[in-house]
Design an enzyme around this catalytic site. Structure first.
Site, PDB file in Angstrom:
ATOM      1  N   PHE A 178      -1.535   8.172   4.370  1.00 40.65           N
ATOM      2  CA  PHE A 178      -2.308   8.785   5.466  1.00 40.65           C
ATOM      3  C   PHE A 178      -3.577   9.485   4.993  1.00 40.65           C
ATOM      4  O   PHE A 178      -3.848  10.647   5.344  1.00 40.65           O
ATOM      5  CB  PHE A 178      -1.458   9.791   6.257  1.00 40.65           C
ATOM      6  CG  PHE A 178      -0.338   9.200   7.064  1.00 40.65           C
ATOM      7  CD1 PHE A 178      -0.275   7.842   7.352  1.00 40.65           C
ATOM      8  CD2 PHE A 178       0.669  10.029   7.579  1.00 40.65           C
ATOM      9  CE1 PHE A 178       0.763   7.316   8.115  1.00 40.65           C
ATOM     10  CE2 PHE A 178       1.706   9.515   8.346  1.00 40.65           C
ATOM     11  CZ  PHE A 178       1.749   8.165   8.602  1.00 40.65           C
TER      12      PHE A 178
ATOM     13  N   SER B  67       5.874   5.005   8.663  1.00 39.40           N
ATOM     14  CA  SER B  67       5.169   4.797   7.401  1.00 39.40           C
ATOM     15  C   SER B  67       6.084   5.189   6.254  1.00 39.40           C
ATOM     16  O   SER B  67       6.691   6.275   6.282  1.00 39.40           O
ATOM     17  CB  SER B  67       3.904   5.651   7.340  1.00 39.40           C
ATOM     18  OG  SER B  67       3.452   5.670   5.994  1.00 39.40           O
TER      19      SER B  67
ATOM     20  N   LYS C 196       6.050   3.263  17.037  1.00 40.33           N
ATOM     21  CA  LYS C 196       5.977   2.208  16.007  1.00 40.33           C
ATOM     22  C   LYS C 196       7.125   2.378  15.020  1.00 40.33           C
ATOM     23  O   LYS C 196       7.249   3.420  14.376  1.00 40.33           O
ATOM     24  CB  LYS C 196       4.630   2.285  15.291  1.00 40.33           C
ATOM     25  CG  LYS C 196       4.443   1.177  14.259  1.00 40.33           C
ATOM     26  CD  LYS C 196       2.992   1.087  13.831  1.00 40.33           C
ATOM     27  CE  LYS C 196       2.749   0.017  12.791  1.00 40.33           C
ATOM     28  NZ  LYS C 196       1.345  -0.081  12.410  1.00 40.33           N
TER      29      LYS C 196
ATOM     30  N   ASN D 212       0.839  -1.204   0.000  1.00 40.08           N
ATOM     31  CA  ASN D 212       0.000   0.000   0.000  1.00 40.08           C
ATOM     32  C   ASN D 212       0.868   1.245   0.000  1.00 40.08           C
ATOM     33  O   ASN D 212       1.955   1.268   0.556  1.00 40.08           O
ATOM     34  CB  ASN D 212      -0.973  -0.017   1.204  1.00 40.08           C
ATOM     35  CG  ASN D 212      -0.400   0.688   2.407  1.00 40.08           C
ATOM     36  OD1 ASN D 212      -0.456   1.911   2.520  1.00 40.08           O
ATOM     37  ND2 ASN D 212       0.199  -0.086   3.316  1.00 40.08           N
TER      38      ASN D 212
ATOM     39  N   ASN E  38       6.048  -1.741  11.283  1.00 41.37           N
ATOM     40  CA  ASN E  38       5.247  -1.242  10.174  1.00 41.37           C
ATOM     41  C   ASN E  38       5.573  -2.082   8.924  1.00 41.37           C
ATOM     42  O   ASN E  38       6.271  -3.094   9.024  1.00 41.37           O
ATOM     43  CB  ASN E  38       5.583   0.239   9.942  1.00 41.37           C
ATOM     44  CG  ASN E  38       4.364   1.015   9.477  1.00 41.37           C
ATOM     45  OD1 ASN E  38       3.675   0.581   8.547  1.00 41.37           O
ATOM     46  ND2 ASN E  38       4.090   2.144  10.094  1.00 41.37           N
TER      47      ASN E  38
ATOM     48  N   ASN F 126       5.119   6.026   3.344  1.00 39.48           N
ATOM     49  CA  ASN F 126       4.368   6.738   2.305  1.00 39.48           C
ATOM     50  C   ASN F 126       4.223   8.235   2.524  1.00 39.48           C
ATOM     51  O   ASN F 126       3.468   8.893   1.821  1.00 39.48           O
ATOM     52  CB  ASN F 126       2.992   6.079   2.141  1.00 39.48           C
ATOM     53  CG  ASN F 126       3.138   4.617   1.743  1.00 39.48           C
ATOM     54  OD1 ASN F 126       3.937   4.292   0.865  1.00 39.48           O
ATOM     55  ND2 ASN F 126       2.408   3.737   2.417  1.00 39.48           N
ATOM     56  N   THR F 127       4.922   8.780   3.537  1.00 42.35           N
ATOM     57  CA  THR F 127       4.977  10.235   3.721  1.00 42.35           C
ATOM     58  C   THR F 127       6.460  10.612   3.658  1.00 42.35           C
ATOM     59  O   THR F 127       7.228  10.227   4.548  1.00 42.35           O
ATOM     60  CB  THR F 127       4.369  10.648   5.085  1.00 42.35           C
ATOM     61  OG1 THR F 127       2.986  10.293   5.080  1.00 42.35           O
ATOM     62  CG2 THR F 127       4.497  12.145   5.338  1.00 42.35           C
TER      63      THR F 127
HETATM   64  C1  LIG Z   1      -3.640  -1.014   3.594  1.00 38.35           C
HETATM   65  C2  LIG Z   1      -2.777  -0.766   4.794  1.00 38.35           C
HETATM   66  C3  LIG Z   1      -2.815   0.468   5.416  1.00 38.35           C
HETATM   67  C4  LIG Z   1      -2.018   0.707   6.546  1.00 38.35           C
HETATM   68  N1  LIG Z   1      -2.077   1.924   7.167  1.00 38.35           N
HETATM   69  C5  LIG Z   1      -1.349   2.146   8.298  1.00 38.35           C
HETATM   70  C6  LIG Z   1      -1.441   3.373   9.002  1.00 38.35           C
HETATM   71  O1  LIG Z   1      -2.214   4.262   8.635  1.00 38.35           O
HETATM   72  N2  LIG Z   1      -0.670   3.537  10.106  1.00 38.35           N
HETATM   73  C7  LIG Z   1       0.176   2.563  10.573  1.00 38.35           C
HETATM   74  O2  LIG Z   1       0.850   2.762  11.597  1.00 38.35           O
HETATM   75  N3  LIG Z   1       0.257   1.376   9.936  1.00 38.35           N
HETATM   76  C8  LIG Z   1      -0.478   1.148   8.822  1.00 38.35           C
HETATM   77  N4  LIG Z   1      -0.383  -0.060   8.189  1.00 38.35           N
HETATM   78  C9  LIG Z   1       0.574  -1.076   8.695  1.00 38.35           C
HETATM   79  C10 LIG Z   1      -0.089  -2.085   9.635  1.00 38.35           C
HETATM   80  O3  LIG Z   1      -0.576  -1.463  10.793  1.00 38.35           O
HETATM   81  C11 LIG Z   1       0.934  -3.176  10.037  1.00 38.35           C
HETATM   82  O4  LIG Z   1       1.968  -2.570  10.795  1.00 38.35           O
HETATM   83  C12 LIG Z   1       1.556  -3.874   8.846  1.00 38.35           C
HETATM   84  O5  LIG Z   1       0.621  -4.050   7.810  1.00 38.35           O
HETATM   85  C13 LIG Z   1       2.122  -5.260   9.234  1.00 38.35           C
HETATM   86  O6  LIG Z   1       1.108  -6.119   9.712  1.00 38.35           O
HETATM   87  P1  LIG Z   1       0.376  -7.213   8.787  1.00 38.35           P
HETATM   88  O7  LIG Z   1       1.449  -7.995   8.078  1.00 38.35           O
HETATM   89  O8  LIG Z   1      -0.445  -8.024   9.750  1.00 38.35           O
HETATM   90  O9  LIG Z   1      -0.461  -6.449   7.830  1.00 38.35           O
HETATM   91  C14 LIG Z   1      -1.171  -0.322   7.052  1.00 38.35           C
HETATM   92  C15 LIG Z   1      -1.166  -1.578   6.418  1.00 38.35           C
HETATM   93  C16 LIG Z   1      -1.962  -1.802   5.310  1.00 38.35           C
HETATM   94  C17 LIG Z   1      -1.932  -3.179   4.665  1.00 38.35           C
END
Ligand SMILES: Cc1cc2nc3c(=O)[nH]c(=O)nc-3n(C[C@H](O)[C@H](O)[C@H](O)COP(=O)(O)O)c2cc1C
Length: 361
Positions: free
Chosen positions: A113, A172, A212, A109, A244, A174-175
């Site tokens: 934000f 993140s 995080k 992704n 993350n 993406n910023t």
């Molecule tokens: C579509 C998507 C959007 C995410 N948005 C955020 C976010 O806004 N803030 C954040 O701290 N992590 C975000 N994450 C990261 C997740 O919180 C997590 O740290 C990461 O996906 C690893 O866990 P997983 O393998 O179970 O998905 C996002 C993940 C995905 C897939």
């Protein structure tokens, strides 16, 4: 069966459309109820003064605007994390910006934000009553902000009365520039300023604050982060969330969209995120609790995070692939594990295999 049918149908839709539909159906209560195991008191976990009915939470990013807090807790999650929320509402990057890597059970992704901003999300959380488990608020910075740190400090003040805990998301991908906050000088300055907000302000921020971090930090960066969290972060940071998404692209990836820009999550993130979790656990020597995230998709992967050093766990991508019954399935598996091994709680397992996961055994 109905729930499995609905879940399969979502997979035929474009990923962000499917996500929005899932949020809408959870919000309206139209999602079929899932069967949950009986609450197991042995799974209750206390962290930073908070009581978690079980150690499995929904990770940040699924419920960016706090619309489905109760629905997620009803699916069995012991806690949920709203956000990332930024001071001003933000649209995020242009679509398409979520990619399913089906063959890899992963997601990339680059949302950037997208969220409704502090005011709208704060009002929504204020209306929640009788939560079944802790609700965290994950804070970030606006893309156009000229002072990222002040955006986090604003969030602590705005959500002080509605959040059960905070997460400072400095990881993140993406910023642009955000992950730079993990570098030692920036992190030390950030934690000093967050400390001033927590303790120097007329109304102290008494809710726990977690940090995080990314899975892409090397050993030296982890040394610095741990040192700063224990020095400048003493009394400011109550735990770390690891991790993350990753900007790395493991050579094992097979899906067509594997080279899309953004953060990779899900199965291929399990190994690198668990390794970093274990390395931080060993460096901290029990000084702070850890929340393990990345690639959890069943009871084995949840137990592995605990063995690597996690006290709590979170999941996002596994929920997308496995469907709404995932929390219940993992919780039953954890209870069965405790039965089989005659354990009173999961704390006996914590960090047991940290050396192996860190690659030091
Ligand atoms: C579509 C998507 C959007 C995410 N948005 C955020 C976010 O806004 N803030 C954040 O701290 N992590 C975000 N994450 C990261 C997740 O919180 C997590 O740290 C990461 O996906 C690893 O866990 P997983 O393998 O179970 O998905 C996002 C993940 C995905 C897939």
């Amino acid at each position: 069966m109905i729930s499995s049918f609905l879940h399969q149908s979502l997979f035929h839709l474009e990923p962000e459309t499917a996500h929005n539909l899932a949020i809408r159906s959870l919000k309206s209560g139209l999602y079929p109820r899932v069967r949950l195991p009986k609450a197991d008191l042995r799974l209750e976990t206390r962290v930073a003064g908070l009581r978690f009915p079980n150690p499995l939470g929904m990770a940040a990013g699924f419920d960016k605007n706090g619309e489905v807090v109760d629905a997620l807790l009803d699916l069995g999650f012991g806690f949920t994390e709203v956000g990332t929320v930024t001071p001003l509402p933000q649209k995020g990057n242009p679509a398409p910006r979520i990619f399913r890597l089906k063959e890899d059970c992963a997601i990339i992704n680059r949302l950037g934000f997208n969220n409704e901003g502090h005011e709208a999300v704060g009002k929504r959380l204020d209306r929640l009553r009788g939560r079944k488990g802790p609700v965290g608020v994950n804070l970030g910075a606006n893309k156009t902000s000229d002072d990222f740190v002040s955006d986090y400090c604003k969030g602590l003040k705005v959500f002080n009365s509605v959040a059960d805990y905070f997460t400072l998301n400095i990881s993140s991908p993406n910023t642009p520039g955000l992950r730079g906050l993990q570098n030692k000088y920036q992190l030390a300055e950030m934690l000093t300023r967050v400390g001033e907000t927590r303790h120097g302000f007329s109304k102290p921020i008494q809710k726990p604050v977690f940090l995080k971090i990314a899975p892409d930090n090397d050993d030296r960066a982890l040394d610095d982060i741990v040192k700063i969290v224990l020095n400048e972060g003493a009394g400011v940071i109550d735990g770390l969330i690891i991790s993350n998404t990753t900007i790395a692209r493991p050579s094992s990836l097979r899906s067509r969209d594997k080279n899309e820009q953004g953060g990779l999550s899900g199965r291929p993130l399990f190994d690198p995120s668990t390794k970093v979790l274990a390395k931080v656990y060993l460096r901290l020597e029990g000084a702070l609790p850890l929340i393990g995230v990345g690639g959890i998709e069943n009871v084995q992967t949840a137990l592995a995070k605990i063995r690597a050093g996690a006290t709590l766990c979170q999941v996002y991508t596994g929920f997308v692939y496995q469907g709404p019954g995932l929390a219940g399935t993992i919780l039953s598996g954890l209870s069965a594990y405790l039965d089989q091994h005659h354990l009173k709680s999961l704390s006996d397992l914590r960090g047991q295999d940290a050396r192996q996961f860190a690659g030091q055994a």
